[in-house]
Enzyme design. Structure first.
Site, PDB file in Angstrom:
ATOM      1  N   GLU A  25       0.835  -1.215   0.000  1.00 40.98           N
ATOM      2  CA  GLU A  25       0.000   0.000   0.000  1.00 40.98           C
ATOM      3  C   GLU A  25       0.870   1.266   0.000  1.00 40.98           C
ATOM      4  OE1 GLU A  25      -1.417   1.743   3.525  1.00 40.98           O
ATOM      5  OE2 GLU A  25      -0.861   0.054   4.797  1.00 40.98           O
ATOM      6  N   LYS A  86      -5.151  10.960   1.165  1.00 38.63           N
ATOM      7  CA  LYS A  86      -5.296   9.601   1.696  1.00 38.63           C
ATOM      8  C   LYS A  86      -6.576   9.041   1.086  1.00 38.63           C
ATOM      9  CE  LYS A  86      -6.216   7.250   6.101  1.00 38.63           C
ATOM     10  NZ  LYS A  86      -6.301   7.428   7.561  1.00 38.63           N
ATOM     11  N   VAL A 106      -5.298   0.440   3.091  1.00 41.41           N
ATOM     12  CA  VAL A 106      -5.443  -1.015   2.962  1.00 41.41           C
ATOM     13  C   VAL A 106      -6.699  -1.328   2.147  1.00 41.41           C
ATOM     14  CG1 VAL A 106      -5.959  -3.148   4.239  1.00 41.41           C
ATOM     15  CG2 VAL A 106      -4.155  -1.602   5.052  1.00 41.41           C
ATOM     16  N   ASP A 138     -16.406   5.470  14.395  1.00 40.27           N
ATOM     17  CA  ASP A 138     -15.214   5.369  13.551  1.00 40.27           C
ATOM     18  C   ASP A 138     -14.767   3.912  13.398  1.00 40.27           C
ATOM     19  OD1 ASP A 138     -12.879   5.647  12.160  1.00 40.27           O
ATOM     20  OD2 ASP A 138     -12.041   7.224  13.434  1.00 40.27           O
ATOM     21  N   SER A 140     -12.779   1.640  10.486  1.00 44.55           N
ATOM     22  CA  SER A 140     -12.041   1.763   9.225  1.00 44.55           C
ATOM     23  C   SER A 140     -12.734   1.013   8.090  1.00 44.55           C
ATOM     24  CB  SER A 140     -10.632   1.209   9.404  1.00 44.55           C
ATOM     25  OG  SER A 140      -9.957   1.224   8.165  1.00 44.55           O
ATOM     26  N   ALA A 141     -12.696   1.620   6.914  1.00 45.14           N
ATOM     27  CA  ALA A 141     -13.225   0.961   5.706  1.00 45.14           C
ATOM     28  C   ALA A 141     -12.422  -0.302   5.378  1.00 45.14           C
ATOM     29  CB  ALA A 141     -13.205   1.926   4.526  1.00 45.14           C
ATOM     30  N   LYS A 159      -2.770  -2.338  16.199  1.00 46.11           N
ATOM     31  CA  LYS A 159      -2.208  -1.737  17.402  1.00 46.11           C
ATOM     32  C   LYS A 159      -3.309  -1.242  18.317  1.00 46.11           C
ATOM     33  CE  LYS A 159       0.293   1.196  15.091  1.00 46.11           C
ATOM     34  NZ  LYS A 159      -0.226   1.225  13.704  1.00 46.11           N
TER      35      LYS A 159
END
Ligand code: PSU
Ligand code: MN
Length: 306
Positions: A25, A86, A106, A138, A140-141, A159
Site C-alpha cells: 500500500e 489519503k 489497505v 469510527d 475503518s473501511a 495496534k
C-alpha cells in the site's frame, strides 16, 4: 475498468504468466512513515519480496491513474509531496476523476489489487474499530473491504490505538478468517502479543496456501488476514507502548483530531514519544511481513502447479 489502470510492464508480464505478485500500500508511505525512511522501506521491501521469489507491486493513484507498480519518481512524489490525498474507498472515484496524487489505504489497495488480479498484499497494520466507537462510529473501511474483496493481507496485527476485541468481533461477523502465524494470540503491531486469543493458527506458508486454496475453491469470497508477530528482537514492551498509545489518544481528543487524520496523527505522536523506537519497530515488522507474504504467494503458486 482497465481504462483507469496502468500496470508496470514487469508486473503485467508476471501476472500474465501466473507468477506470484505481492502488493504494497502507499498510505504507509505518504501518511504512515517519515521521509526518507518511507522510500527506503519500499525499496527494501521490494528487494525482500524479489529475493523470496515474488514480484513487488506498490499501488497508488498518480495523476488520476491507478498505478500497479511505481516508478522511482512516482515513489519520491508520494513520499515527499505535502498534499497527497489519503484515498479510502469513498475517495477513489473522486481522486481519479480529479487527476489527483493519492495514497491508497489497505481498503483501496485491496480493491485495486483485486482489479489487477493480485491475490497477496503485505502491510504493517490494518485499520479497525477505533476506541470510543460507540460515540464516534469510527470503523475503518479496511474491515468492510476485508469482508468483500478476495485478497490475502499479511500484517503485524492491529495496534492498541484500536479497540482490538471489537475489531475481532467485526471480522468474525463478516466471515473474515484471522489466522495467527505461529501464534495463538493477536499480535499488537509494536509487540508480539496481546491479551486477545485467536481461533485460527498456521505454522507454515504451505499451510496458509492450502487454506487460501480451499477458501477460493469454495468461493467464500472476502479477504483473509494473516497476523504475523513482529520479530522478538524488535518487539516493544506491551505496557510501555500501551501507556504511550493512551497518551497519544488523549492528545488527539484534546486537539479534536478525528476521521482520516486520526491514524496518521497517532502514528506520528507515538514516534515522537518513543524517540523513534516505534519507527524502528514499524520498519522491521513490515520487512518481516514482506518475507512471509512472498513465501505464501510462492507456496500458493506451487500448489496450483502440483
Ligand atoms: N495502521 C498502521 N499503519 C498505517 C495504517 C494503519 O499501523 O499506516 C494506515 C493503512 O493505510 C490503513 C489506514 O488502511 O491507515 C487506516 O486508516 P483509517 O483508520 O482512517 O481507515
Ligand atoms: Mn476512520
Amino acid at each position: 475498468m482497465k481504462q483507469y489502470i496502468d500496470i508496470y510492464p514487469d508486473i503485467e508480464t508476471a501476472l500474465h504468466l501466473n507468477l506470484p505478485v505481492v502488493a504494497l500500500e502507499s498510505t504507509i508511505v505518504s501518511h504512515g512513515l517519515p521521509y526518507p525512511e518511507n522510500v527506503h522501506m519500499v525499496m527494501r521491501v521490494g528487494e525482500i519480496i524479489r529475493r523470496n521469489g515474488a514480484y513487488p507491486a506498490t499501488i497508488a493513484i498518480v495523476d488520476g491513474r491507478i498505478k500497479i507498480g511505481l516508478s522511482k519518481e512516482d515513489l519520491e512524489r508520494l513520499a515527499t509531496e505535502k498534499n497527497v490525498r489519503k484515498v479510502s474507498r469513498r475517495d477513489l472515484a473522486y481522486a481519479i476523476a480529479k487527476k489527483e496524487l493519492g495514497a491508497t489505504t489497505v481498503a483501496t489497495t485491496m480493491f485495486c489489487a483485486a482489479l489487477a488480479g493480485i491475490k497477496f498484499f503485505v502491510t504493517g497494520g490494518i485499520g479497525g474499530v477505533h476506541r470510543g466507537y460507540s460515540q464516534t462510529m469510527d470503523v475503518s473501511a479496511d474491515l468492510e473491504e476485508l469482508a468483500n474483496t478476495e485478497v490475502t493481507v499479511v500484517c503485524a496485527g492491529a495496534k492498541a490505538i484500536l479497540d482490538l476485541p471489537r475489531t475481532l468481533e467485526y471480522l468474525e461477523t463478516k466471515g473474515v478468517p484471522v489466522i495467527g502465524y505461529q501464534t495463538d494470540v493477536l499480535p499488537a503491531f509494536y509487540s508480539r502479543t496481546s491479551p486477545h486469543r485467536l481461533n485460527l493458527r498456521a505454522d507454515s506458508p504451505q499451510e496458509l496456501a492450502e487454506i487460501i486454496r480451499v477458501k477460493r475453491d469454495l468461493d467464500l469470497r472476502g479477504g483473509l488476514l494473516v497476523m504475523n508477530p513482529i520479530p522478538e528482537e524488535y518487539s516493544l514492551d506491551e505496557a510501555y507502548i500501551n501507556r504511550i498509545i493512551d497518551e497519544a489518544i488523549t492528545e488527539a481528543n484534546e486537539q479534536a483530531i478525528y476521521g482520516k487524520d486520526l491514524t496518521p496523527f497517532l502514528l506520528k505522536t507515538i514516534v515522537d514519544k518513543t524517540e523513534g523506537q516505534s519507527l524502528e519497530a514499524n520498519l522491521h515488522l513490515v520487512d518481516n511481513n514482506a518475507k512471509l507474504g512472498a513465501e505464501i504467494a510462492v507456496a500458493f503458486q506451487a500448489l496450483r502447479r502440483g
